[in-house]
Design an enzyme around this catalytic site. Structure first.
Site, PDB file in Angstrom:
ATOM      1  N   ASP A   9       8.024   2.502  -0.866  1.00 59.70           N
ATOM      2  CA  ASP A   9       8.641   1.222  -1.267  1.00 59.70           C
ATOM      3  C   ASP A   9       9.077   1.309  -2.738  1.00 59.70           C
ATOM      4  OD1 ASP A   9       5.776  -0.901  -2.138  1.00 59.70           O
ATOM      5  OD2 ASP A   9       6.017   1.281  -2.272  1.00 59.70           O
ATOM      6  N   ASP A  14       6.562   5.358  -6.657  1.00 61.98           N
ATOM      7  CA  ASP A  14       7.154   5.919  -5.433  1.00 61.98           C
ATOM      8  C   ASP A  14       8.264   6.908  -5.781  1.00 61.98           C
ATOM      9  OD1 ASP A  14       6.454   2.887  -4.982  1.00 61.98           O
ATOM     10  OD2 ASP A  14       6.308   3.801  -2.990  1.00 61.98           O
ATOM     11  N   ASN A  38       6.901  -3.315  -2.893  1.00 63.32           N
ATOM     12  CA  ASN A  38       7.217  -3.532  -4.314  1.00 63.32           C
ATOM     13  C   ASN A  38       8.385  -4.495  -4.492  1.00 63.32           C
ATOM     14  OD1 ASN A  38       5.266  -1.969  -5.558  1.00 63.32           O
ATOM     15  ND2 ASN A  38       6.420  -0.080  -5.205  1.00 63.32           N
ATOM     16  N   THR A 123       3.399   5.508   0.825  1.00 62.50           N
ATOM     17  CA  THR A 123       3.097   5.088  -0.551  1.00 62.50           C
ATOM     18  C   THR A 123       3.395   3.606  -0.768  1.00 62.50           C
ATOM     19  OG1 THR A 123       5.312   5.718  -1.342  1.00 62.50           O
ATOM     20  CG2 THR A 123       3.568   7.401  -1.442  1.00 62.50           C
ATOM     21  N   PHE A 164      -2.969  -3.543  -3.745  1.00 61.26           N
ATOM     22  CA  PHE A 164      -1.730  -4.191  -3.317  1.00 61.26           C
ATOM     23  C   PHE A 164      -1.234  -3.727  -1.946  1.00 61.26           C
ATOM     24  CE2 PHE A 164       2.206  -6.380  -3.771  1.00 61.26           C
ATOM     25  CZ  PHE A 164       3.207  -5.532  -3.328  1.00 61.26           C
ATOM     26  N   ASN A 165      -1.078  -2.415  -1.736  1.00 63.17           N
ATOM     27  CA  ASN A 165      -0.491  -1.914  -0.487  1.00 63.17           C
ATOM     28  C   ASN A 165      -1.257  -2.407   0.741  1.00 63.17           C
ATOM     29  OD1 ASN A 165       1.559  -0.527  -1.762  1.00 63.17           O
ATOM     30  ND2 ASN A 165       0.467   1.439  -1.775  1.00 63.17           N
ATOM     31  N   HIS A 243      -0.015   6.288  -9.132  1.00 59.84           N
ATOM     32  CA  HIS A 243      -0.678   6.046  -7.839  1.00 59.84           C
ATOM     33  C   HIS A 243      -0.068   6.899  -6.712  1.00 59.84           C
ATOM     34  CE1 HIS A 243      -2.603   2.429  -9.551  1.00 59.84           C
ATOM     35  NE2 HIS A 243      -1.426   2.014  -9.938  1.00 59.84           N
ATOM     36  N   ASP A 244       1.183   6.667  -6.428  1.00 64.16           N
ATOM     37  CA  ASP A 244       1.806   7.241  -5.220  1.00 64.16           C
ATOM     38  C   ASP A 244       1.924   8.757  -5.218  1.00 64.16           C
ATOM     39  OD1 ASP A 244       4.051   4.400  -4.948  1.00 64.16           O
ATOM     40  OD2 ASP A 244       2.031   4.696  -4.162  1.00 64.16           O
TER      41      ASP A 244
HETATM   42  O1  RIB Z   1      -1.435  -0.487  -6.000  1.00 67.03           O
HETATM   43  C1  RIB Z   1      -0.496   0.520  -6.270  1.00 67.03           C
HETATM   44  C2  RIB Z   1       0.542   0.590  -5.185  1.00 67.03           C
HETATM   45  O2  RIB Z   1       1.256  -0.637  -5.170  1.00 67.03           O
HETATM   46  C3  RIB Z   1       1.594   1.687  -5.426  1.00 67.03           C
HETATM   47  O3  RIB Z   1       2.048   2.165  -4.184  1.00 67.03           O
HETATM   48  C4  RIB Z   1       2.705   0.956  -6.123  1.00 67.03           C
HETATM   49  O4  RIB Z   1       3.995   1.545  -5.858  1.00 67.03           O
HETATM   50  C5  RIB Z   1       2.636  -0.392  -5.470  1.00 67.03           C
HETATM   51  O5  RIB Z   1       3.337  -0.316  -4.267  1.00 67.03           O
HETATM   52 CA    CA Z   2       4.403   2.228  -3.650  1.00 65.37          CA
END
Ligand code: RIB
Ligand code: CA
Length: 315
Positions: A9, A14, A38, A123, A164-165, A243-244
């Site tokens: 996303d 990403d 996102n 991701t 979040f994801n 993160h991703d």
């Molecule tokens: O919490 C981090 C995630 O949330 C990552 O994938 C970032 O791109 C957002 O999507």
């Molecule tokens: Ca992401």
């Protein structure tokens, strides 16, 4: 070389994950599918197409996925990734027409016709992966592994206990962790340690090719919205959380990480822990260890992989 489909996303981290997958000689990137997270689905789709144009890899098919989570309204992270989802840099317009195929159909077509198993890397929210698992159980055997960024054993970044994801689509994550497929989870426990710093952005910018300079601009923006722990002070400078790229880097070189098999369940109830990945760290429940959970990253070698990724795009 591992055959891979990346569901993402984009989103700043990403973008680095996608470029890492493109650049690696260990990955044969068969397709990119886009999730809503996102930003809204049409924006993450457009961003993925622009990133492939930037990378001069528009031959890689891109398909848009679900417009919203399985059961919930979409939540986006505009405060983190900006109005476009990739604020901070100008990206080239795609030179090829958008494909009309859905993410689900593209994933199914590729797995059905692949002689080898395919690794799915996610991701963003896991909506597309869950839809695929539900709609094509006959193709589960063609999945090598699902490597995803999401969740946390300890803590959260969208709520005190949810990342979040997963929070965006907890039902999808529940389907993935219960799928019986080999699953590797890169949650905040490890991704908050996978940091780049101002000096790294400068090093990336000095690599000098268009991809590297664009990525440096994107990282400058992402640093502005990176959360800083309350205890940070002059002795602790928080970097930018990659993160991703962890979910991709693990597929490239598993030795970059320490992962441990643990039981993981997802909270889908309407309560304080909604969207939490409940990781049985001490195996107190004695349940099936259904997920490999990432906890440590070899940061110097991770950064080296980031730099190698940026140098790949030298003419
Ligand atoms: O919490 C981090 C995630 O949330 C990552 O994938 C970032 O791109 C957002 O999507
Ligand atoms: Ca992401």
């Amino acid at each position: 070389m591992k055959k891979v489909i990346l569901d993402c996303d984009p989103g700043h981290d990403d973008a680095m994950a996608l470029l890492m997958a493109i650049a690696s000689e260990k990955i044969d990137l068969l397709a990119v599918t886009t999730s809503a997270g996102n930003q809204k689905p049409e924006k993450t789709f457009a961003n993925a197409r622009k990133l492939l144009a930037l990378a001069k890899k528009e031959e890689i098919p891109v398909a848009m996925g679900a417009s919203k989570p399985l059961r919930r309204e979409l939540i986006i992270a505009e405060e983190v990734h900006g109005e476009t989802g990739l604020d901070g840099a100008e990206l080239p317009e795609p030179s090829v027409a958008a494909r009309q195929i859905s993410a689900n159909d593209l994933i199914a077509d590729i797995l059905r016709n692949s002689e080898e198993k395919v690794t799915l890397i996610a991701t963003g929210p896991l909506t597309n992966i869950a839809i695929f698992l539900l709609s094509h159980p006959e193709l589960k055997e063609k999945i090598e592994q699902i490597s995803f960024m999401g969740g946390a054993c300890f803590g959260g970044n969208y709520s005190p206990h949810a990342e979040f994801n997963i929070y965006v689509d907890p039902e999808a994550a529940d389907i993935v962790v219960k799928s019986g497929v080999s699953v590797a989870m890169f949650g905040l426990d490890v991704t908050l340690k996978a940091q780049l710093f101002e000096r790294d952005i400068q090093e990336i910018r000095e690599i000098g090719n268009q991809v590297a300079v664009t990525m440096a601009d994107l990282l400058d923006f992402f640093h502005l919205t990176t959360t800083v722990p309350f205890w940070a002070d002059e002795n602790h400078v928080e970097g930018i959380h990659m993160h991703d790229p962890c979910a991709v880097a693990y597929v490239i070189d598993p030795t970059l990480f320490k992962v441990y098999p643990m039981n993981v369940q997802v909270e889908t109830g309407e309560n304080l822990s909604l969207g939490s990945t409940v990781v049985d760290y001490d195996n107190v429940l004695g349940r099936e260890k259904n997920v490999s959970v990432g906890f440590e990253v070899d940061l110097p070698r991770f950064r080296e992989l980031v730099m190698d990724t940026m140098k790949y795009f030298n003419d």
